[in-house]
Design an enzyme around this catalytic site. Structure first.
Site, PDB file in Angstrom:
ATOM      1  N   GLU A  37       0.859  -1.153  -0.141  1.00  0.00           N
ATOM      2  CA  GLU A  37      -0.005  -0.001  -0.022  1.00  0.00           C
ATOM      3  C   GLU A  37       0.906   1.200   0.034  1.00  0.00           C
ATOM      4  O   GLU A  37       0.541   2.181  -0.559  1.00  0.00           O
ATOM      5  CB  GLU A  37      -1.062   0.147   1.298  1.00  0.00           C
ATOM      6  CG  GLU A  37      -2.041  -0.991   1.008  1.00  0.00           C
ATOM      7  CD  GLU A  37      -3.116  -0.666  -0.145  1.00  0.00           C
ATOM      8  OE1 GLU A  37      -3.116   0.514  -0.500  1.00  0.00           O
ATOM      9  OE2 GLU A  37      -3.442  -1.490  -0.879  1.00  0.00           O
ATOM     10  N   TYR A 120      -7.013   6.391   4.384  1.00  0.00           N
ATOM     11  CA  TYR A 120      -7.030   5.484   3.059  1.00  0.00           C
ATOM     12  C   TYR A 120      -6.362   4.165   3.465  1.00  0.00           C
ATOM     13  O   TYR A 120      -6.793   3.037   3.346  1.00  0.00           O
ATOM     14  CB  TYR A 120      -6.602   6.222   1.737  1.00  0.00           C
ATOM     15  CG  TYR A 120      -6.306   5.203   0.641  1.00  0.00           C
ATOM     16  CD1 TYR A 120      -7.585   4.478  -0.176  1.00  0.00           C
ATOM     17  CD2 TYR A 120      -5.036   4.566   0.553  1.00  0.00           C
ATOM     18  CE1 TYR A 120      -7.454   3.631  -0.992  1.00  0.00           C
ATOM     19  CE2 TYR A 120      -4.977   3.604  -0.617  1.00  0.00           C
ATOM     20  CZ  TYR A 120      -6.055   3.080  -1.251  1.00  0.00           C
ATOM     21  OH  TYR A 120      -5.923   2.223  -2.037  1.00  0.00           O
ATOM     22  N   ASP A 138     -10.058   6.882  -2.166  1.00  0.00           N
ATOM     23  CA  ASP A 138      -9.188   7.540  -2.715  1.00  0.00           C
ATOM     24  C   ASP A 138      -9.617   8.274  -4.124  1.00  0.00           C
ATOM     25  O   ASP A 138     -11.082   8.495  -4.160  1.00  0.00           O
ATOM     26  CB  ASP A 138      -8.083   6.715  -3.057  1.00  0.00           C
ATOM     27  CG  ASP A 138      -8.446   5.608  -4.000  1.00  0.00           C
ATOM     28  OD1 ASP A 138      -9.710   5.479  -4.637  1.00  0.00           O
ATOM     29  OD2 ASP A 138      -7.713   4.745  -4.722  1.00  0.00           O
ATOM     30  N   CYS A 192     -14.163   2.730 -15.126  1.00  0.00           N
ATOM     31  CA  CYS A 192     -14.501   4.348 -14.941  1.00  0.00           C
ATOM     32  C   CYS A 192     -13.313   5.224 -14.527  1.00  0.00           C
ATOM     33  O   CYS A 192     -13.146   5.713 -13.616  1.00  0.00           O
ATOM     34  CB  CYS A 192     -15.422   4.304 -13.678  1.00  0.00           C
ATOM     35  SG  CYS A 192     -16.601   5.727 -13.521  1.00  0.00           S
ATOM     36  N   CYS A 202     -20.139  -0.887 -19.652  1.00  0.00           N
ATOM     37  CA  CYS A 202     -20.019  -0.811 -18.115  1.00  0.00           C
ATOM     38  C   CYS A 202     -21.221  -1.634 -17.541  1.00  0.00           C
ATOM     39  O   CYS A 202     -22.517  -1.080 -17.967  1.00  0.00           O
ATOM     40  CB  CYS A 202     -20.071   0.451 -17.573  1.00  0.00           C
ATOM     41  SG  CYS A 202     -20.167   0.783 -15.848  1.00  0.00           S
ATOM     42  N   CYS A 208     -26.528   4.396 -13.644  1.00  0.00           N
ATOM     43  CA  CYS A 208     -25.394   5.464 -13.467  1.00  0.00           C
ATOM     44  C   CYS A 208     -26.082   6.884 -14.044  1.00  0.00           C
ATOM     45  O   CYS A 208     -26.311   7.149 -15.236  1.00  0.00           O
ATOM     46  CB  CYS A 208     -24.291   5.176 -14.319  1.00  0.00           C
ATOM     47  SG  CYS A 208     -23.063   6.410 -14.043  1.00  0.00           S
ATOM     48  N   THR A 304       3.754  16.891  -7.206  1.00  0.00           N
ATOM     49  CA  THR A 304       2.522  17.225  -7.162  1.00  0.00           C
ATOM     50  C   THR A 304       2.098  18.766  -7.027  1.00  0.00           C
ATOM     51  O   THR A 304       1.309  19.360  -7.785  1.00  0.00           O
ATOM     52  CB  THR A 304       1.730  16.788  -5.902  1.00  0.00           C
ATOM     53  OG1 THR A 304       2.303  15.267  -6.024  1.00  0.00           O
ATOM     54  CG2 THR A 304       0.205  16.648  -5.606  1.00  0.00           C
TER      55      THR A 304
HETATM   56  S1  SF4 Z   1     -21.508   4.212 -17.123  1.00  0.00           S
HETATM   57 FE1  SF4 Z   1     -21.147   5.365 -15.116  1.00  0.00          FE
HETATM   58  S2  SF4 Z   1     -20.076   4.076 -13.697  1.00  0.00           S
HETATM   59 FE2  SF4 Z   1     -20.046   3.082 -15.701  1.00  0.00          FE
HETATM   60  S3  SF4 Z   1     -18.032   3.636 -16.420  1.00  0.00           S
HETATM   61 FE3  SF4 Z   1     -19.672   5.216 -17.091  1.00  0.00          FE
HETATM   62  S4  SF4 Z   1     -19.538   6.873 -15.651  1.00  0.00           S
HETATM   63 FE4  SF4 Z   1     -18.485   5.326 -14.770  1.00  0.00          FE
END
Ligand code: SF4
Length: 357
Positions: A37, A120, A138, A192, A202, A208, A304
């Site tokens: 991690e 996290y 995260d 995503c 997806c 979504c 960063t």
């Molecule tokens: S449908 Fe929604 S959850 Fe799936 S990849 Fe696209 S934005 Fe992400």
């Protein structure tokens, strides 16, 4: 099925055939989970992989890590960046050995006490090693949850952070928190994604909000984009015979405990002839002949909050300056690689490659 149950169910269904094998997955030794991690913080999996394998081999238990000489540890970490992680790892390993008899803490609260471990990482270790019900939060989780649930609150505001943390905890599969945490991170990294989310394939698409409202590119919302400060570093590579002068950085600044050539930092880019007249550099060869061998192009390293612009000026001197008085050591070319340098110096040395080594 409400939208939260739908999210959890479909995410885990997606994960079953898409679980990417990684050396740390399925690992139950909390020490090795912790190691992986920390290595993977702010690091791409592909890059972290070889470091994890190296650290597991060189420091198989917390005892070897605690006893490791700091220079060796920094050398092993070289190239991975964010060196405070290595220093914190070392401090925490010593703490576990000296204060906890070498036994890794087994509650979320105690894991959080380790130097360099934030919420996290504590949630990841607690869930992977001990099956404790703590959701990881995260960048992947911010993105996935913001999009799926259509959250407009900026994820870099306190309100947004609290909201997502609460939501992550609500959708967590408490029976199998480690697997769920791994699933949401892998889903964010491979489906995503920040750019180019693969919505058409997806499994969460039907519910979504971002997909339904055509807002995938807009979410998550951030109030402030990081404005990077530019820093200009000029390195003087002083060659005497077959040696170069280097020293360890000890100041409270980036790259502490790594090695470097004499450095002058300026507010803007500066001509090399003017630079050599600056007190910070001229002290190295006052009253003696020197010749400029080469001035490099600008090398850039993005951190960063800063972007570092480095230039390397190679000069040759005949006599030594009083190096000891100034904490410098003259190291043979062939020995230079034994020291851990920041990535930007490494890049320059690699380019020089055949001529220098
Ligand atoms: S449908 Fe929604 S959850 Fe799936 S990849 Fe696209 S934005 Fe992400």
């Amino acid at each position: 099925m409400n939208e939260k149950t739908y999210f959890t169910h479909n995410l885990l269904t997606w994960y079953d055939p898409n679980d990417r094998p990684m050396p740390w997955k399925g690992e139950t030794d909390p020490y090795l989970i912790w190691l992986s991690e920390i290595i993977l913080q702010q690091t791409r999996v592909e890059q972290g992989l070889s470091y994890f394998i190296k650290f597991k081999k060189n420091y198989p238990t917390v005892f070897e890590l605690a006893q490791a000489p700091e220079d060796q540890l920094m050398k092993d970490w070289e190239g991975l960046g964010y060196y405070s992680r290595a220093r914190n790892l070392h401090t925490a390993a010593k703490y576990i050995v000296d204060e906890l008899n070498g036994i890794f803490p087994n509650t979320h609260e105690d894991i959080l006490k380790l130097k360099g471990v934030g919420t996290y990482t504590a949630a990841a270790i607690a869930s992977f090693a001990y099956d404790l019900p703590y959701a990881v939060v995260d960048g992947n989780v911010y993105r996935v949850l913001s999009r799926f649930f259509g959250i407009d609150t900026p994820t870099d505001s306190n309100e947004g952070k609290k909201l997502i943390a609460k939501l992550a905890q609500e959708v967590l599969d408490e029976k199998n928190p480690g697997r769920f945490n791994q699933a949401i991170m892998d889903f964010g990294a491979t489906v995503c994604k920040p750019k180019g989310a693969i919505c058409k394939d997806c499994q969460l698409q039907d519910e979504c909000v971002a997909f339904r409202d055509d807002r995938v590119g807009e979410l998550p919302i951030k109030i402030k984009k990081i404005k990077k400060k530019k820093r200009f570093f000029h390195y003087l590579m002083i060659r005497r015979g077959t040696g170069y002068f280097i020293r360890k950085r000890v100041e409270k600044d980036i790259w502490k405990n790594l090695y470097e050539f004499p450095l002058l930092e300026t507010e803007t880019q500066m001509d090399s002839k003017k630079l050599l007249k600056q007190e910070g550099f001229s002290k190295f060869f006052s009253n003696q002949f020197y010749g400029i061998q080469k001035v490099s192009d600008s090398y850039v390293q993005q951190l960063t909050h800063r972007s570092i612009h480095a230039q390397f000026i190679e000069i040759e001197v005949e006599n030594s300056f009083d190096a000891n008085k100034m904490d410098w050591m003259c190291v043979e070319e062939s020995e230079l690689r034994k020291f851990a340098f920041p990535k930007i110096i490494d890049s320059y040395l690699n380019h020089k490659g055949s001529t220098l080594f």
